[in-house]
Design a protein around this motif. Sequence first.
Motif, PDB file in Angstrom:
ATOM      1  N   ALA A 118      51.224  -9.819  81.953  1.00 29.12           N
ATOM      2  CA  ALA A 118      52.165  -9.081  82.806  1.00 29.12           C
ATOM      3  C   ALA A 118      53.273  -8.464  81.980  1.00 29.12           C
ATOM      4  O   ALA A 118      53.694  -7.323  82.231  1.00 29.12           O
ATOM      5  N   ALA A 119      53.761  -9.201  80.986  1.00 29.14           N
ATOM      6  CA  ALA A 119      54.822  -8.652  80.149  1.00 29.14           C
ATOM      7  C   ALA A 119      54.345  -7.439  79.375  1.00 29.14           C
ATOM      8  O   ALA A 119      55.059  -6.444  79.240  1.00 29.14           O
ATOM      9  N   LEU A 120      53.109  -7.491  78.871  1.00 24.44           N
ATOM     10  CA  LEU A 120      52.583  -6.377  78.083  1.00 24.44           C
ATOM     11  C   LEU A 120      52.365  -5.134  78.942  1.00 24.44           C
ATOM     12  O   LEU A 120      52.719  -4.022  78.549  1.00 24.44           O
ATOM     13  N   THR A 121      51.776  -5.301  80.134  1.00 22.01           N
ATOM     14  CA  THR A 121      51.534  -4.122  80.978  1.00 22.01           C
ATOM     15  C   THR A 121      52.823  -3.573  81.568  1.00 22.01           C
ATOM     16  O   THR A 121      52.852  -2.445  82.055  1.00 22.01           O
ATOM     17  N   THR A 122      53.916  -4.358  81.525  1.00 21.40           N
ATOM     18  CA  THR A 122      55.215  -3.848  81.969  1.00 21.40           C
ATOM     19  C   THR A 122      55.837  -2.948  80.912  1.00 21.40           C
ATOM     20  O   THR A 122      56.390  -1.886  81.218  1.00 21.40           O
ATOM     21  N   VAL A 123      55.768  -3.372  79.639  1.00 19.15           N
ATOM     22  CA  VAL A 123      56.390  -2.580  78.576  1.00 19.15           C
ATOM     23  C   VAL A 123      55.429  -1.553  77.995  1.00 19.15           C
ATOM     24  O   VAL A 123      55.831  -0.689  77.218  1.00 19.15           O
ATOM     25  N   SER A 124      54.136  -1.607  78.362  1.00 23.15           N
ATOM     26  CA  SER A 124      53.155  -0.675  77.815  1.00 23.15           C
ATOM     27  C   SER A 124      52.165  -0.311  78.912  1.00 23.15           C
ATOM     28  O   SER A 124      52.444  -0.482  80.104  1.00 23.15           O
ATOM     29  N   ASP A 125      50.983   0.180  78.523  1.00 26.30           N
ATOM     30  CA  ASP A 125      49.951   0.576  79.480  1.00 26.30           C
ATOM     31  C   ASP A 125      48.985  -0.567  79.733  1.00 26.30           C
ATOM     32  O   ASP A 125      49.006  -1.602  79.070  1.00 26.30           O
ATOM     33  N   ASN A 126      48.080  -0.360  80.707  1.00 27.88           N
ATOM     34  CA  ASN A 126      46.934  -1.242  80.845  1.00 27.88           C
ATOM     35  C   ASN A 126      46.093  -1.159  79.574  1.00 27.88           C
ATOM     36  O   ASN A 126      46.150  -0.172  78.836  1.00 27.88           O
ATOM     37  N   ALA A 127      45.290  -2.179  79.313  1.00 30.73           N
ATOM     38  CA  ALA A 127      44.556  -2.219  78.044  1.00 30.73           C
ATOM     39  C   ALA A 127      43.184  -2.835  78.233  1.00 30.73           C
ATOM     40  O   ALA A 127      42.974  -3.679  79.112  1.00 30.73           O
ATOM     41  N   ALA A 128      42.249  -2.399  77.387  1.00 33.39           N
ATOM     42  CA  ALA A 128      40.910  -2.976  77.349  1.00 33.39           C
ATOM     43  C   ALA A 128      40.444  -3.023  75.905  1.00 33.39           C
ATOM     44  O   ALA A 128      40.559  -2.032  75.183  1.00 33.39           O
ATOM     45  N   GLY A 129      39.938  -4.159  75.478  1.00 33.98           N
ATOM     46  CA  GLY A 129      39.392  -4.275  74.141  1.00 33.98           C
ATOM     47  C   GLY A 129      38.041  -3.599  74.045  1.00 33.98           C
ATOM     48  O   GLY A 129      37.218  -3.711  74.948  1.00 33.98           O
ATOM     49  N   LEU A 130      37.797  -2.890  72.958  1.00 32.66           N
ATOM     50  CA  LEU A 130      36.511  -2.232  72.740  1.00 32.66           C
ATOM     51  C   LEU A 130      35.697  -2.929  71.659  1.00 32.66           C
ATOM     52  O   LEU A 130      34.469  -2.857  71.672  1.00 32.66           O
ATOM     53  N   LEU A 131      36.382  -3.590  70.719  1.00 29.23           N
ATOM     54  CA  LEU A 131      35.690  -4.239  69.608  1.00 29.23           C
ATOM     55  C   LEU A 131      36.587  -5.345  69.074  1.00 29.23           C
ATOM     56  O   LEU A 131      37.798  -5.173  68.979  1.00 29.23           O
ATOM     57  N   GLY A 132      36.003  -6.479  68.748  1.00 23.62           N
ATOM     58  CA  GLY A 132      36.762  -7.559  68.138  1.00 23.62           C
ATOM     59  C   GLY A 132      35.874  -8.413  67.259  1.00 23.62           C
ATOM     60  O   GLY A 132      34.913  -9.003  67.749  1.00 23.62           O
ATOM     61  N   LEU A 133      36.151  -8.457  65.970  1.00 32.30           N
ATOM     62  CA  LEU A 133      35.369  -9.236  65.019  1.00 32.30           C
ATOM     63  C   LEU A 133      36.309 -10.027  64.123  1.00 32.30           C
ATOM     64  O   LEU A 133      37.327  -9.500  63.660  1.00 32.30           O
ATOM     65  N   THR A 134      35.970 -11.277  63.865  1.00 30.54           N
ATOM     66  CA  THR A 134      36.742 -12.119  62.960  1.00 30.54           C
ATOM     67  C   THR A 134      35.780 -12.904  62.085  1.00 30.54           C
ATOM     68  O   THR A 134      34.716 -13.321  62.540  1.00 30.54           O
ATOM     69  N   ALA A 135      36.136 -13.119  60.814  1.00 31.11           N
ATOM     70  CA  ALA A 135      35.355 -13.963  59.911  1.00 31.11           C
ATOM     71  C   ALA A 135      36.287 -14.608  58.912  1.00 31.11           C
ATOM     72  O   ALA A 135      37.330 -14.044  58.559  1.00 31.11           O
ATOM     73  N   GLY A 136      35.922 -15.799  58.442  1.00 29.18           N
ATOM     74  CA  GLY A 136      36.753 -16.464  57.460  1.00 29.18           C
ATOM     75  C   GLY A 136      36.129 -17.739  56.947  1.00 29.18           C
ATOM     76  O   GLY A 136      35.074 -18.169  57.421  1.00 29.18           O
ATOM     77  N   TYR A 137      36.786 -18.367  55.972  1.00 32.56           N
ATOM     78  CA  TYR A 137      36.267 -19.593  55.379  1.00 32.56           C
ATOM     79  C   TYR A 137      37.416 -20.406  54.801  1.00 32.56           C
ATOM     80  O   TYR A 137      38.527 -19.910  54.585  1.00 32.56           O
ATOM     81  N   ARG A 138      37.133 -21.679  54.525  1.00 33.93           N
ATOM     82  CA  ARG A 138      38.047 -22.572  53.809  1.00 33.93           C
ATOM     83  C   ARG A 138      37.210 -23.517  52.968  1.00 33.93           C
ATOM     84  O   ARG A 138      36.241 -24.109  53.459  1.00 33.93           O
ATOM     85  N   LEU A 139      37.563 -23.686  51.691  1.00 31.20           N
ATOM     86  CA  LEU A 139      36.804 -24.492  50.745  1.00 31.20           C
ATOM     87  C   LEU A 139      37.641 -25.652  50.236  1.00 31.20           C
ATOM     88  O   LEU A 139      38.860 -25.571  50.170  1.00 31.20           O
ATOM     89  N   GLY A 140      36.953 -26.716  49.839  1.00 32.40           N
ATOM     90  CA  GLY A 140      37.627 -27.837  49.213  1.00 32.40           C
ATOM     91  C   GLY A 140      38.079 -27.494  47.803  1.00 32.40           C
ATOM     92  O   GLY A 140      37.559 -26.560  47.180  1.00 32.40           O
ATOM     93  N   PRO A 141      39.029 -28.265  47.255  1.00 33.68           N
ATOM     94  CA  PRO A 141      39.587 -27.965  45.930  1.00 33.68           C
ATOM     95  C   PRO A 141      38.715 -28.494  44.795  1.00 33.68           C
ATOM     96  O   PRO A 141      39.171 -29.242  43.937  1.00 33.68           O
ATOM     97  N   LEU A 142      37.460 -28.093  44.777  1.00 39.11           N
ATOM     98  CA  LEU A 142      36.521 -28.572  43.762  1.00 39.11           C
ATOM     99  C   LEU A 142      35.878 -27.381  43.072  1.00 39.11           C
ATOM    100  O   LEU A 142      35.126 -26.625  43.691  1.00 39.11           O
ATOM    101  N   ASP A 143      36.172 -27.198  41.776  1.00 36.66           N
ATOM    102  CA  ASP A 143      35.609 -26.086  41.015  1.00 36.66           C
ATOM    103  C   ASP A 143      34.140 -26.337  40.714  1.00 36.66           C
ATOM    104  O   ASP A 143      33.690 -27.474  40.573  1.00 36.66           O
ATOM    105  N   ASP A 144      33.370 -25.249  40.578  1.00 31.70           N
ATOM    106  CA  ASP A 144      31.980 -25.294  40.113  1.00 31.70           C
ATOM    107  C   ASP A 144      31.151 -26.298  40.905  1.00 31.70           C
ATOM    108  O   ASP A 144      30.464 -27.163  40.347  1.00 31.70           O
ATOM    109  N   LEU A 145      31.189 -26.195  42.210  1.00 34.41           N
ATOM    110  CA  LEU A 145      30.464 -27.121  43.070  1.00 34.41           C
ATOM    111  C   LEU A 145      28.964 -27.112  42.787  1.00 34.41           C
ATOM    112  O   LEU A 145      28.319 -28.158  42.699  1.00 34.41           O
ATOM    113  N   GLU A 146      28.385 -25.933  42.618  1.00 29.05           N
ATOM    114  CA  GLU A 146      26.941 -25.861  42.397  1.00 29.05           C
ATOM    115  C   GLU A 146      26.548 -26.556  41.094  1.00 29.05           C
ATOM    116  O   GLU A 146      25.547 -27.281  41.036  1.00 29.05           O
TER     117      GLU A 146
END
Length: 414
Positions: free
Chosen positions: A57-85
């Motif tokens: 409600a706050a967003l549509t009051t200060v701006s227009d109506n909205a619709a998402g067309l595309l949304g993609l996210t990717a990421g990773y987190r690794l342990g603190p160990l060098d040369d695992l392989e």
Amino acid sequence: MRWRGPWRRRLALLPGLLLPLAAPASPGLTPLGTAVGGTGTTLHDAGATRSNPSASAALTTVSDNAAGLLGLTAGYRLGPLDDLEDRVDYLDAQLKRDDLTATEAGDLKDDLDALLNRLERDGYARGHGAIQWPGTPFLFESEPLGGTIEVTAETLSRVAADVIAEPVRVETDGAGDPYLDTDAAATFRYAEVTSLGLGYSRELSRQPEGALYGGVRYRHHSVHLAREAVVYDRDADDPFDTPDDPAYIGSDGASIDLGLTWAADHYTLQAGLLHLGSPSFDWEDQSATVDGYPESPRWTLEPRFTYAASVHTADRRWYAGARVDLGERDDVFGEPTQWFAADAGFAPGRFWFPDVRFGVRGDRASDTTLYTGGITLFRRLHLDLARSLDTVEIDGEDRPRAASAALTLEHRFD
């Protein structure tokens, strides 16, 4: 996300497999949009509603109506160990040796036990990805209902790879010669969560100093969880060979989100209580396969209370904000999380001039900190990147221990 191939390759190469997702690119559920790089408190895009349903409600009051067309996210987190392989290759080679003396076997056992304990503590990997369904989030101000309707739909995927250390044993073969063996295992856990939401928010009060908005959102979660464990077998042709793909266990649940937003000329305050109802979802029982797994594992989507504040110019072009989770809660893998984020930026509000933002976000429970930056092009296309400053060595090169990226596109209409 289904994985095939040898245990060793999946464990040791998981960072390399995730890097392509994150290099051109988490609360318990993966954030989308500018949430990767910001707090969402200044109501510049539809992603601001993720942590607080009253923001619609706050967003549509200060701006227009909205619709998402595309949304993609990717990421990773690794342990603190060098040369695992390389470490996994060394472990395999030493366990396969058949030329050991009794003294050598005893000394090597101690070295390999220490290596397995290090792999268990620091040789982990986490990856996540998410897709925001086209057309969502959909925010529409309805005069007959006296407020704003919000429709959300997203699918989240997460994967975790770990080692369970078991003591190395000195055994003897039929000829009395010593050799080494272990029941250590690699474990892989997978989670796929599809959440559909329907929310309603409206202005509750307007004063000369600002306006108070309230919102509620119902969310239905369809959750598929799977885990597999591969115990080391030195006698197999490929001792790290995996079983068939794990069986996903599907279950459904529902939760309620509540939120308040106070929007004034030069500051915004928000409080949100998410996941009321605390639905629980089943994991596959593998306690008979590998020591260290609970007999009847379940994941409970625990309530999450968030507080956010921002300051900004009257036209909201210059801003700075922060958001924090109050208290820890377990993520889908049973690991405690407590996220915080802070950002600042400039949004000129012009089609040809990009918005820019930068900040920091992190998880106090896991001591993970990522530094973030993002731009918005043509007032509709949002690109945000985040990475940690600490690194881990992979194939002789230093890579960030954690990184993520998000790309979202939205449409505004009257």
